[in-house]
Design an enzyme around this catalytic site. Structure first.
Site, PDB file in Angstrom:
ATOM      1  N   GLY A   1       0.837  -1.094  -0.178  1.00  0.00           N
ATOM      2  CA  GLY A   1       0.048   0.045   0.132  1.00  0.00           C
ATOM      3  C   GLY A   1       0.900   1.467  -0.104  1.00  0.00           C
ATOM      4  N   GLY A   2       1.924   1.083  -0.543  1.00  0.00           N
ATOM      5  CA  GLY A   2       2.768   2.184  -0.676  1.00  0.00           C
ATOM      6  C   GLY A   2       3.014   3.028   0.798  1.00  0.00           C
TER       7      GLY A   2
ATOM      8  CB  SER B   1       3.536  -3.797  -2.735  1.00  0.00           C
ATOM      9  OG  SER B   1       3.792  -2.514  -3.374  1.00  0.00           O
ATOM     10  CB  ALA B   2       4.928  -0.689   0.967  1.00  0.00           C
TER      11      ALA B   2
ATOM     12  CG  ASP C   1       5.914  -4.702 -10.485  1.00  0.00           C
ATOM     13  OD1 ASP C   1       5.580  -3.459 -10.440  1.00  0.00           O
ATOM     14  OD2 ASP C   1       6.330  -5.087  -9.455  1.00  0.00           O
TER      15      ASP C   1
ATOM     16  CG  HIS D   1       3.094  -3.626  -8.078  1.00  0.00           C
ATOM     17  ND1 HIS D   1       4.324  -3.960  -7.731  1.00  0.00           N
ATOM     18  CD2 HIS D   1       2.313  -3.148  -7.003  1.00  0.00           C
ATOM     19  CE1 HIS D   1       4.642  -3.736  -6.639  1.00  0.00           C
ATOM     20  NE2 HIS D   1       3.349  -3.209  -5.777  1.00  0.00           N
TER      21      HIS D   1
END
Ligand SMILES: *[C@@H]1O[C@H](CO)[C@@H](O)[C@H](O)[C@H]1NC(C)=O
Ligand SMILES: *[C@@H]1O[C@H](CO)[C@@H](O)[C@H](O)[C@H]1NC(C)=O
Ligand SMILES: *[C@@H]1O[C@H](CO)[C@@H](O)[C@H](O)[C@H]1NC(C)=O
Ligand SMILES: *[C@@H]1O[C@H](CO)[C@@H](O)[C@H](O)[C@H]1NC(C)=O
Ligand SMILES: *[C@@H]1O[C@H](CO)[C@@H](O)[C@H](O)[C@H]1NC(C)=O
Ligand SMILES: *[C@@H]1O[C@H](CO)[C@@H](O)[C@H](O)[C@H]1NC(C)=O
Ligand SMILES: *[C@@H]1O[C@H](CO)[C@@H](O)[C@H](O)[C@H]1NC(C)=O
Ligand SMILES: *[C@@H]1O[C@H](CO)[C@@H](O)[C@H](O)[C@H]1NC(C)=O
Length: 347
Positions: free
Chosen positions: A108-109, A185-186, A291, A321
């Site tokens: 979620g960045g 991801s994050a 991605d 992604h």
């Protein structure tokens, strides 16, 4: 697989960054109504006091699963002062004992989403079930209200929480000598950074023992753009306007994208991997070339290899992604990859 089916229904709502960006972009580009305002794309509002408002309808969450299912789950407070908590998953097995423990950080960045986001929750039920592990997924603090290293601190705190066996599931069913730190991801970035930190704290963490890291499409960057960052069209998701904003909102104030939290190869430090190597940790990295973050992931893989870290890559063609926590076939594949890498611990 029922869980997956249910959550696919929520696909329209849930908000995997990629997906949303992709949809919105393709809708708007056609209508001479294109926006590359990352706030709009992400459905967030920037408040004058520096916080952001995440528009609720785009960020649904689901409660833990207490009834019969792939895995049971429950929410347990981690640090009430920081309002952090963990969602723990127990696979639905007759006599689960001595389960390896996966400590997990969601994506979620650094600024969005939750371990209770429907597809993440479903992914983690599948992880617990398919790998027969206890999963401890951390609801860490988000930026910009809490910039990095807050998220790293929270996940590190969760390792101490696991060690202390404060929770009865961890105590009764878990084997803290078989921990794997994992994230997507994050969350992959978090697993990597916290892993490095934890490798220097092994004596403090004992008898908790980390066996390695799993980085699924980890979110890294840098001031210099990679080829995949530049050449993939915005329609393939996660446009640079979004990733740039995420770094702006999450990095410590004053830092740029060459900060080590963002660009892990910026500082040449073979020393920092010394303990990880001595302990025989394995680092599994999964990615795919559809991605935008792909090249950076491969760069990290090569860098770790050069540092003689025991790193294993699984890099495939196409996709996007977020695919490994979204599509049932890809979830199965990535879990299989993890099982193979950690075959001495996972049955
Ligand atoms: C949660 O439990 C319900 C009821 O048994 C089940 O239908 C659903 O698939 C479960 N969800 C997950 C993610 O296991
Ligand atoms: C919208 O764009 C997509 C590709 O981006 C294209 O396939 C489609 O035909 C366009 N639709 C309209 C109505 O222009
Ligand atoms: C542009 O798109 C937004 C959101 O999809 C919509 O609310 C708005 O009415 C559109 N504006 C125009 C001029 O089409
Ligand atoms: C910042 O502003 C938002 C929106 O006005 C508000 O909801 C929030 O409580 C404020 N936060 C702080 C820490 O002042
Ligand atoms: C960025 O690119 C420039 C020009 O190619 C190069 O000189 C520099 O070393 C790069 N910086 C980093 C941190 O990779
Ligand atoms: C990020 O911050 C830099 C420097 O403050 C600024 O130039 C840039 O526009 C910002 N980007 C986004 C997407 O907010
Ligand atoms: C970086 O690594 C190279 C070779 O591995 C070494 O010669 C150099 O001194 C290192 N630089 C720093 C700043 O540590
Ligand atoms: C990734 O791992 C899966 C499961 O082990 C395997 O089937 C697949 O071939 C691997 N893909 C690559 C590109 O290494």
């Amino acid at each position: 697989m029922e869980a997956i089916k249910n959550s696919t229904k929520l696909l329209i709502f849930f908000f995997l960054i990629t997906f949303l960006a992709l949809k919105i972009q393709s809708q708007t580009l056609n209508q001479t109504n294109s926006t590359n305002d990352p706030y709009k794309l992400l459905h967030i509002i920037h408040n004058p006091n520096g916080t952001i408002t995440r528009i609720k309808e785009f960020y649904p969450t689901v409660p833990p699963n207490t009834s019969l299912s792939l895995a049971y789950s429950k929410d347990v407070s981690l640090n009430p002062k920081k309002k952090t908590w963990v969602r723990v998953y127990l696979p639905n097995r007759p006599e689960p004992i001595n389960l390896p423990i996966i400590v997990y950080a969601h994506g979620g960045g650094f600024i969005l989403l939750s371990t209770a986001t429907p597809n993440f929750d479903s992914f983690l039920s599948n992880t617990a079930s398919q790998l027969t592990v206890l999963v401890v997924s951390i609801e860490y603090r988000l930026a910009p209200e809490h910039r990095l290293p807050a998220a790293y601190d929270d996940v590190l705190e969760a390792l101490h929480w696991v060690k202390a066996k404060k929770d009865n599931w961890v105590k009764k069913y878990g084997d803290i000598s078989k921990c794997i730190l994992m994230g997507e991801s994050a969350g992959g970035n978090i697993a990597y950074t916290v892993g490095l930190r934890a490798s220097h704290l092994i004596n403090k963490l004992k008898p908790l023992d980390i066996r390695g890291l799993v980085l699924i499409q980890p979110f890294f960057g840098g001031i210099n753009r990679t080829q995949s960052e530049i050449s993939l069209p915005d329609s393939s998701g996660l446009p640079l306007a979004i990733t740039d904003l995420m770094w702006n909102l999450s990095l410590p104030l004053g830092a740029n994208r060459n900060h080590q939290y963002c660009n892990p190869i910026i500082k040449n430090g073979s020393k920092k991997f010394k303990i990880m190597k001595e302990l025989g940790w394995r680092v599994a990295i999964a990615g795919c070339d559809g991605d935008r973050l792909f090249d950076k992931q491969v760069e990290l893989y090569k860098y770790l290899k050069k540092q003689r870290v025991n790193v294993i890559g699984n890099f495939s063609k196409g996709d996007y992604h977020g695919v490994f926590v979204t599509e049932p076939a890809k979830i199965k594949m990535v879990l299989e990859f993890i099982r193979n890498v950690f075959s001495s611990y996972l049955s």
